[in-house]
Design a protein around this motif. Structure first.
Motif, PDB file in Angstrom:
ATOM      1  N   ARG A 244       5.202  20.074 -40.156  1.00 10.11           N
ATOM      2  CA  ARG A 244       5.486  19.919 -38.718  1.00 10.11           C
ATOM      3  C   ARG A 244       5.869  21.236 -38.079  1.00 10.11           C
ATOM      4  O   ARG A 244       6.593  22.045 -38.666  1.00 10.11           O
ATOM      5  CB  ARG A 244       6.631  18.905 -38.564  1.00 10.11           C
ATOM      6  CG  ARG A 244       7.083  18.658 -37.143  1.00 10.11           C
ATOM      7  CD  ARG A 244       8.031  17.476 -37.129  1.00 10.11           C
ATOM      8  NE  ARG A 244       8.796  17.407 -35.885  1.00 10.11           N
ATOM      9  CZ  ARG A 244       9.693  16.478 -35.607  1.00 10.11           C
ATOM     10  NH1 ARG A 244       9.944  15.521 -36.484  1.00 10.11           N
ATOM     11  NH2 ARG A 244      10.347  16.476 -34.450  1.00 10.11           N
ATOM     12  N   ILE A 245       5.360  21.451 -36.878  1.00 12.76           N
ATOM     13  CA  ILE A 245       5.798  22.553 -36.023  1.00 12.76           C
ATOM     14  C   ILE A 245       6.169  21.944 -34.676  1.00 12.76           C
ATOM     15  O   ILE A 245       5.351  21.279 -34.029  1.00 12.76           O
ATOM     16  CB  ILE A 245       4.704  23.624 -35.856  1.00 12.76           C
ATOM     17  CG1 ILE A 245       4.459  24.352 -37.190  1.00 12.76           C
ATOM     18  CG2 ILE A 245       5.101  24.631 -34.764  1.00 12.76           C
ATOM     19  CD1 ILE A 245       3.392  25.438 -37.124  1.00 12.76           C
ATOM     20  N   GLY A 246       7.424  22.150 -34.259  1.00 15.61           N
ATOM     21  CA  GLY A 246       7.883  21.529 -33.014  1.00 15.61           C
ATOM     22  C   GLY A 246       7.775  20.014 -33.126  1.00 15.61           C
ATOM     23  O   GLY A 246       8.252  19.417 -34.079  1.00 15.61           O
ATOM     24  N   GLY A 247       7.110  19.407 -32.160  1.00 18.38           N
ATOM     25  CA  GLY A 247       6.981  17.950 -32.157  1.00 18.38           C
ATOM     26  C   GLY A 247       5.661  17.445 -32.692  1.00 18.38           C
ATOM     27  O   GLY A 247       5.360  16.250 -32.587  1.00 18.38           O
ATOM     28  N   VAL A 248       4.839  18.348 -33.280  1.00 17.21           N
ATOM     29  CA  VAL A 248       3.509  17.959 -33.758  1.00 17.21           C
ATOM     30  C   VAL A 248       3.447  18.114 -35.274  1.00 17.21           C
ATOM     31  O   VAL A 248       3.904  19.130 -35.816  1.00 17.21           O
ATOM     32  CB  VAL A 248       2.411  18.823 -33.091  1.00 17.21           C
ATOM     33  CG1 VAL A 248       1.033  18.448 -33.617  1.00 17.21           C
ATOM     34  CG2 VAL A 248       2.462  18.661 -31.571  1.00 17.21           C
ATOM     35  N   GLU A 249       2.899  17.128 -35.969  1.00 16.48           N
ATOM     36  CA  GLU A 249       2.801  17.233 -37.426  1.00 16.48           C
ATOM     37  C   GLU A 249       1.424  16.824 -37.928  1.00 16.48           C
ATOM     38  O   GLU A 249       0.692  16.071 -37.259  1.00 16.48           O
ATOM     39  CB  GLU A 249       3.891  16.394 -38.109  1.00 16.48           C
ATOM     40  CG  GLU A 249       3.626  14.922 -38.183  1.00 16.48           C
ATOM     41  CD  GLU A 249       4.641  14.186 -39.073  1.00 16.48           C
ATOM     42  OE1 GLU A 249       5.752  14.696 -39.303  1.00 16.48           O
ATOM     43  OE2 GLU A 249       4.301  13.065 -39.507  1.00 16.48           O
ATOM     44  N   VAL A 250       1.080  17.348 -39.104  1.00 15.81           N
ATOM     45  CA  VAL A 250      -0.113  16.896 -39.808  1.00 15.81           C
ATOM     46  C   VAL A 250       0.162  15.467 -40.257  1.00 15.81           C
ATOM     47  O   VAL A 250       1.160  15.203 -40.928  1.00 15.81           O
ATOM     48  CB  VAL A 250      -0.408  17.794 -41.033  1.00 15.81           C
ATOM     49  CG1 VAL A 250      -1.612  17.252 -41.803  1.00 15.81           C
ATOM     50  CG2 VAL A 250      -0.655  19.238 -40.598  1.00 15.81           C
ATOM     51  N   SER A 251      -0.692  14.545 -39.856  1.00 10.71           N
ATOM     52  CA  SER A 251      -0.440  13.125 -40.105  1.00 10.71           C
ATOM     53  C   SER A 251      -0.230  12.831 -41.594  1.00 10.71           C
ATOM     54  O   SER A 251      -0.966  13.336 -42.445  1.00 10.71           O
ATOM     55  CB  SER A 251      -1.610  12.296 -39.580  1.00 10.71           C
ATOM     56  OG  SER A 251      -1.508  10.963 -40.022  1.00 10.71           O
ATOM     57  N   LYS A 252       0.768  11.997 -41.866  1.00 11.26           N
ATOM     58  CA  LYS A 252       1.014  11.557 -43.243  1.00 11.26           C
ATOM     59  C   LYS A 252       0.020  10.474 -43.655  1.00 11.26           C
ATOM     60  O   LYS A 252      -0.072  10.119 -44.823  1.00 11.26           O
ATOM     61  CB  LYS A 252       2.443  11.022 -43.376  1.00 11.26           C
ATOM     62  CG  LYS A 252       3.546  12.047 -43.101  1.00 11.26           C
ATOM     63  CD  LYS A 252       4.915  11.426 -43.371  1.00 11.26           C
ATOM     64  CE  LYS A 252       6.052  12.388 -43.041  1.00 11.26           C
ATOM     65  NZ  LYS A 252       6.365  12.381 -41.610  1.00 11.26           N
ATOM     66  N   LYS A 253      -0.720   9.957 -42.679  1.00  8.18           N
ATOM     67  CA  LYS A 253      -1.689   8.889 -42.945  1.00  8.18           C
ATOM     68  C   LYS A 253      -3.076   9.462 -43.212  1.00  8.18           C
ATOM     69  O   LYS A 253      -3.820   8.945 -44.044  1.00  8.18           O
ATOM     70  CB  LYS A 253      -1.726   7.943 -41.743  1.00  8.18           C
ATOM     71  CG  LYS A 253      -2.414   6.611 -41.983  1.00  8.18           C
ATOM     72  CD  LYS A 253      -2.179   5.711 -40.767  1.00  8.18           C
ATOM     73  CE  LYS A 253      -2.752   4.332 -40.967  1.00  8.18           C
ATOM     74  NZ  LYS A 253      -2.538   3.484 -39.768  1.00  8.18           N
ATOM     75  N   HIS A 254      -3.436  10.526 -42.484  1.00 13.24           N
ATOM     76  CA  HIS A 254      -4.744  11.176 -42.640  1.00 13.24           C
ATOM     77  C   HIS A 254      -4.578  12.638 -42.266  1.00 13.24           C
ATOM     78  O   HIS A 254      -4.342  12.971 -41.104  1.00 13.24           O
ATOM     79  CB  HIS A 254      -5.782  10.501 -41.723  1.00 13.24           C
ATOM     80  CG  HIS A 254      -7.191  10.968 -41.935  1.00 13.24           C
ATOM     81  ND1 HIS A 254      -7.526  12.294 -42.123  1.00 13.24           N
ATOM     82  CD2 HIS A 254      -8.360  10.279 -42.003  1.00 13.24           C
ATOM     83  CE1 HIS A 254      -8.828  12.404 -42.269  1.00 13.24           C
ATOM     84  NE2 HIS A 254      -9.355  11.190 -42.214  1.00 13.24           N
ATOM     85  N   ALA A 255      -4.697  13.518 -43.260  1.00 15.49           N
ATOM     86  CA  ALA A 255      -4.392  14.939 -43.048  1.00 15.49           C
ATOM     87  C   ALA A 255      -5.354  15.635 -42.086  1.00 15.49           C
ATOM     88  O   ALA A 255      -5.074  16.735 -41.622  1.00 15.49           O
ATOM     89  CB  ALA A 255      -4.382  15.678 -44.391  1.00 15.49           C
ATOM     90  N   GLY A 256      -6.471  14.980 -41.744  1.00 19.94           N
ATOM     91  CA  GLY A 256      -7.400  15.569 -40.785  1.00 19.94           C
ATOM     92  C   GLY A 256      -6.963  15.403 -39.343  1.00 19.94           C
ATOM     93  O   GLY A 256      -7.600  15.906 -38.425  1.00 19.94           O
TER      94      GLY A 256
END
Length: 296
Positions: A244-256
């Motif tokens: 995560r950076i700030g309020g946005v993260e790489v989804s834990k459900k689908h990394a794409g």
């Protein structure tokens, strides 16, 4: 200029200094100088002609599903085609205006027992954006079913282009180079069995809901599929799932996917994208290429 716009473009829904975060799938984006919701092609032409005659920039935002708009916003006219959404059926051909919802258009095909459009039943976005990007999923893409498009040129003229002349490639059409704007598209489908079509669309919708983080704002699939690899798998192997950076993260459900989980900003998205590209490059030697457009 605002008074001149109001006088010349009377009757057209134009909103001034309107924050685009209210309209984007990511829920980020600064203001558009002039946000326009034309009701028909005539209003589109009027706005474009006025912009061209007065040296004002203009662009079409589609329904803002696969883009990130920076906090600085967008100068000039931004046209959203929400109201250009008619879908008609003539035999085996469906014609949809650019602002028509792609998922809803596939449902029209289903109701008419027309097959060939099932692959798109879960792709968010507008028909115009789908043609522009040659959107695809589950082995199908717009190029497989499109027969022709009606476009508005940068000069404000309306013309028809055959699908074979759009030089379709992976997430590419010639519209990305020409600047022509889709007004409507014709799709050639085949007669099919209603039950089979329904079952296939239900199956693909279920797959999408299982795999994709639809519960959060996102810009859809962030990266193009690298040759011989899957972007999500490379990101996961690089240990970035949930990063995560700030309020946005790489989804834990689908990394794409990257999801806006805590009032993230466009800069958060950009920083996270850059970090993922660099980390994946270092880990696997593969350079990811953005599918999402960053504008503003």
């Amino acid at each position: 200029m605002i008074e001149q716009i109001k006088e010349t473009l009377v009757g057209i829904d134009i909103r001034y200094q309107e924050p685009l975060k209210h309209y984007t799938y990511t829920k980020v984006g600064g203001p558009a100088d002039y946000l326009v919701f034309p009701r028909n092609r005539s209003e589109v032409q009027r706005v474009v002609t006025f912009a061209n005659n007065n040296g004002i920039d203009w662009m079409v935002l589609g329904n803002a599903s696969n883009i990130i708009v920076r906090e600085s916003g967008i100068r000039g006219f931004v046209l959203m085609f929400d109201k250009l959404c008619d879908v008609t059926v003539n035999g085996y051909v469906i014609e949809a205006e650019a602002g028509a919802n792609l998922i809803e258009t596939t449902k029209v095909a289903k109701r008419q027992s027309l097959t060939g459009f099932e692959f798109a039943c879960g792709i968010p976005g507008s028909v115009g954006g789908a043609v522009f990007m040659n959107a695809g999923a589950y082995g199908g893409e717009i190029a497989h079913v499109l027969s022709s498009v009606k476009v508005l040129t940068r000069e404000g003229e309306i013309k028809t282009i055959e699908a074979r002349d759009l030089r379709f490639g992976y997430r590419y059409s010639a519209l990305q180079d020409s600047g022509d704007v889709v007004l409507s598209a014709k799709f050639s489908l085949k007669p099919g069995d209603y039950t089979q079509i329904s079952q296939e669309m239900a199956r693909l919708t279920h797959l999408r809901e299982l795999k994709q983080p639809l519960e959060y704002p996102s810009c859809g699939s962030v990266f193009k599929r690298p040759s011989g690899h899957f972007a999500g798998q490379l990101i996961m192997e690089a240990g970035l799932m949930g990063h995560r950076i700030g309020g946005v993260e790489v989804s834990k459900k689908h990394a794409g996917f990257m999801v806006n989980i805590a009032d993230g900003s466009a800069q958060d998205y950009e920083d996270l994208i850059a970090h993922v590209i660099q980390t994946v490059q270092e880990h696997s030697g593969v350079t990811l290429e953005r599918e999402v457009r960053i504008i503003g």
